[in-house]
Design an enzyme around this catalytic site. Structure first.
Site, PDB file in Angstrom:
ATOM      1  N   GLY A 149      -9.772  29.948  22.396  1.00  0.00           N
ATOM      2  CA  GLY A 149     -10.684  31.197  22.421  1.00  0.00           C
ATOM      3  C   GLY A 149     -10.420  31.705  23.859  1.00  0.00           C
ATOM      4  N   LYS A 155     -16.002  28.583  20.816  1.00  0.00           N
ATOM      5  CA  LYS A 155     -15.154  30.339  20.683  1.00  0.00           C
ATOM      6  C   LYS A 155     -14.636  31.206  19.120  1.00  0.00           C
ATOM      7  CE  LYS A 155     -14.132  30.584  25.599  1.00  0.00           C
ATOM      8  NZ  LYS A 155     -15.238  31.821  25.341  1.00  0.00           N
ATOM      9  N   SER A 207     -21.066  23.583  32.833  1.00  0.00           N
ATOM     10  CA  SER A 207     -21.079  24.342  33.838  1.00  0.00           C
ATOM     11  C   SER A 207     -21.976  24.866  34.772  1.00  0.00           C
ATOM     12  CB  SER A 207     -21.785  25.532  31.794  1.00  0.00           C
ATOM     13  OG  SER A 207     -22.078  26.261  32.561  1.00  0.00           O
TER      14      SER A 207
END
Length: 497
Positions: free
Chosen positions: A356, A296, A247
Site C-alpha cells: 500500500g 492497506k 506503531s
C-alpha cells in the site's frame, strides 16, 4: 455498569521469593500502580510464615491469589490445602482482596472465608482456556460466579482473534455486579485499553516496561493512554496492522487528544482479517482508523466510499466512520510523497516494496514526472504496480546491481530494517553510491541502517518520521473534525522518537 468510581491499575507480581515480591512491589508503587496482585502460587516457600511476613510488609493494597495448577512444587502440602491456608491467613491479616478460583470455591469454603473476614473483599474467578466463549456462555458463567455470593467476579479468557474480545465488552457493559474481565495475549490487549469505556473495574499493567503479550506497561497506562479519562462517551481510534506493536501512533495521538480536550483514545489493533474486524466492531464509537501493513489494499474493499485516487492506487491509509449513517469512508492523507523534498521530474525513482505505501509513492513519483522502477520480493506484485504507473519492474535480486545512471532517488516502502530486524537493509552500502536522495518509510527506528549508510556515502536522507508526522497531522484533523495541534505533535515526536 455504573459501579466504577475510580479506575484502578493493578500490577501482577509473580516472583519466587518474598524478597523479590517486596522489590517488585516497590517498583510497582514507583510506576504508579494502585494495587498489586500477589501470585503466591509463584513463590517457593516451605512454611506459611514466609507468606505471612510478605503480607504484613505490603506497601500497596493487594489481591492475594493462589492458582492451584501453577503452584510451585516446593510450597507447603498439596496445592488445594496450600491455597486455602494462604487465603485464610490473608483474610486474618485483613488483606484488601483475596481471589479464589471457582473450582475451589465450594459453598463450605466460601462460607468459611466470608465469616472470617472483616474488611477483605472476596473475588471468585474463572480462567477459560481453549476457545473463546460466546456472549451467552460468558453471561452464564458470570451468573454462576455471581451465585457464589462473591463481592467481585473475574473472568480471564484466551482469544485467537481481536474480534473474540467483543463478547467481553458486552458482558462488561451489562453486568450488574463488579466485574474484572481480561483477554490475554497480543490480540486481547484492547480488553485493557478499552475496558474502561465499558465499565471495567481495573486494568492490568506490567513492570519496568517489560513486554508481556496483552499487557501495557504501567508507565504507558499512566503517561500515554491515561485510561482514567476513558469513559462510555470516548471515541475509539486506532491503527489496524499486523504486526502492530512497533506503531508510534498511540504515543502521538493520545497526548494530542488530551491537549485539545477531545474525548478519544487511539489504540493498536492487531488484526488478522480486516473485513471481519469491521463487521464485529461496527458501532459509531469505533470512529476512525489508520491502516497499516498488510491491510492497506484489502481495506479498499471494506470501505463504502473510496476516493478515485485511492481506487487507482488500490490502497488506503485512513478510514473514518461517518457518524450520520455509520458508513466507512476512505479519506485522503498525503502518504509520504511530499516528504521527498528533492524534485523528481526526469529522475529515476527506484522503489522497494509494492504494498500500500509503495503504491502511493509510485503514483506520486509518476505524477511528478519520474521514471519509476519497482523492486519487490513478489515479482508479480512489482509487475502489476509497474503496469499501473507505466513503470518498470525488475527482480529483487537485481537491485544491488541496478545502476543505469547516478543521481537516482531511492524509496524503501518495505518492512526491511524495521524493528526488531534493525540490522537489515534492502540495499547494500556500495550500491547506495548511485543515489542522490534516499527515503525510508520505516520510522522504527528513526535512523535505519539504510539511512545511516546512505548518509555515509553522501546521499541526502529523509526519514520515515516526517511521513509519519504529516500523515498523523492529517489523520488527527479527519478524526476530530478540527485542526491538528502541529507544534505540540511535533514536540511529542521529538521527545518520543
Amino acid at each position: 455498569m455504573g459501579l466504577r468510581s475510580k479506575l484502578l491499575v493493578c500490577a501482577t507480581l509473580e516472583c519466587e521469593s518474598k524478597e523479590e515480591m517486596m522489590a517488585s512491589m516497590e517498583k510497582a508503587k514507583e510506576e504508579g500502580a494502585d494495587l498489586v496482585e500477589l501470585c503466591i502460587d509463584s513463590m517457593s516457600f516451605s512454611h506459611i510464615s514466609e507468606v505471612e511476613h510478605l503480607l504484613k510488609q505490603r506497601i500497596l493494597p493487594s489481591i492475594v491469589s493462589f492458582r492451584q495448577n501453577s503452584a510451585k512444587s516446593t510450597c507447603i502440602g498439596d496445592s488445594r490445602k496450600a491455597c486455602l491456608q494462604v487465603l485464610r491467613r490473608a483474610i486474618e491479616l485483613d488483606v484488601e482482596f483475596v481471589e479464589i478460583e471457582l473450582e475451589v470455591a465450594s459453598d463450605v469454603v466460601l462460607s468459611e472465608l466470608m465469616n472470617k473476614r472483616s474488611n477483605t473483599k472476596i473475588i471468585v474467578s474463572s480462567y477459560l482456556n481453549g476457545g473463546t466463549p460466546s456472549k451467552e456462555k460468558l453471561g452464564n458463567l458470570i451468573a454462576c460466579l455471581q451465585c457464589t455470593g462473591a463481592d467481585i467476579v473475574k473472568v480471564v479468557i484466551d482469544v485467537i482473534y481481536i474480534t473474540d474480545v467483543a463478547p467481553l465488552f458486552h458482558v462488561l457493559a451489562h453486568c450488574q455486579v463488579p466485574l474484572i474481565a481480561r483477554a490475554v495475549g497480543d490480540r486481547g490487549l484492547i480488553s485493557q485499553l478499552l475496558g474502561p469505556k465499558y465499565g471495567a473495574l481495573l486494568v492490568w499493567g506490567s513492570l519496568g516496561g517489560n513486554s508481556i503479550p496483552g499487557l501495557l506497561s504501567l508507565v504507558s497506562i499512566k503517561q500515554v493512554y491515561k485510561l482514567d479519562y476513558v469513559n462510555s462517551d470516548t471515541k475509539v481510534f486506532g491503527v489496524i496492522s499486523n504486526p502492530v506493536s512497533h506503531s508510534k501512533g498511540p504515543l502521538l495521538h493520545n497526548p494530542a487528544f488530551r491537549h485539545t480536550g477531545y474525548n478519544g483514545v487511539y489504540v493498536p489493533l492487531l488484526v488478522d482479517n480486516i473485513k471481519e474486524f469491521f463487521r464485529v466492531y461496527s458501532c459509531n464509537d469505533f470512529a476512525g482508523f489508520s491502516v497499516g501493513i498488510p491491510h492497506k489494499e484489502e481495506a479498499v474493499r471494506c470501505c463504502d466510499e473510496v476516493h478515485p485516487l485511492a481506487k487507482c492506487i488500490g490502497a488506503v491509509n485512513t478510514i473514518v466512520r461517518r457518524p450520520t449513517d455509520g458508513k466507512l469512508v476512505e479519506r485522503r492523507v498525503a502518504n509520504g510523497e511530499a516528504a521527498i523534498a528533492s524534485p523528481v521530474s526526469g529522475k529515476t525513482f527506484v522503489l522497494v516494496g509494492a504494498g500500500g505505501a509503495g503504491r502511493a509513492l509510485a503514483f506520486g513519483a509518476k505524477n511528478r514526472g519520474a521514471r519509476v522502477v519497482i523492486f519487490n520480493r513478489n515479482f508479480e506484485r512489482a509487475k502489476a504496480l509497474a503496469e499501473a504507473v507505466s513503470g518498470e519492474a525488475l527482480p529483487i535480486e537485481h537491485l544491488d546491481k541496478f545502476c543505469p545512471e547516478n543521481g537516482m532517488i531511492l524509496a524503501n516502502a518495505s518492512a526491511v530494517g524495521m524493528q526488531p530486524n534493525t540490522s537489515q537493509t534492502p540495499v547494500s552500502k556500495e550500491a547506495l553510491e548511485s543515489y542522490e536522495l534516499v527515503f525510508d518509510a520505516v520510522y522504527t527506528p528513526r535512523n535505519t541502517r539504510l539511512l545511516q549508510e546512505a548518509a555515509e556515502v553522501g546521499a541526502t536522507v529523509v526519514s520515515g518520521v516526517e511521513m509519519f508526522v504529516r500523515q498523523a497531522l492529517g489523520q488527527f484533523k479527519l478524526f476530530t473534525g478540527g485542526l491538528a495541534p502541529e507544534d505540540f505533535m511535533r514536540k511529542v515526536v521529538l521527545e518520543q522518537f
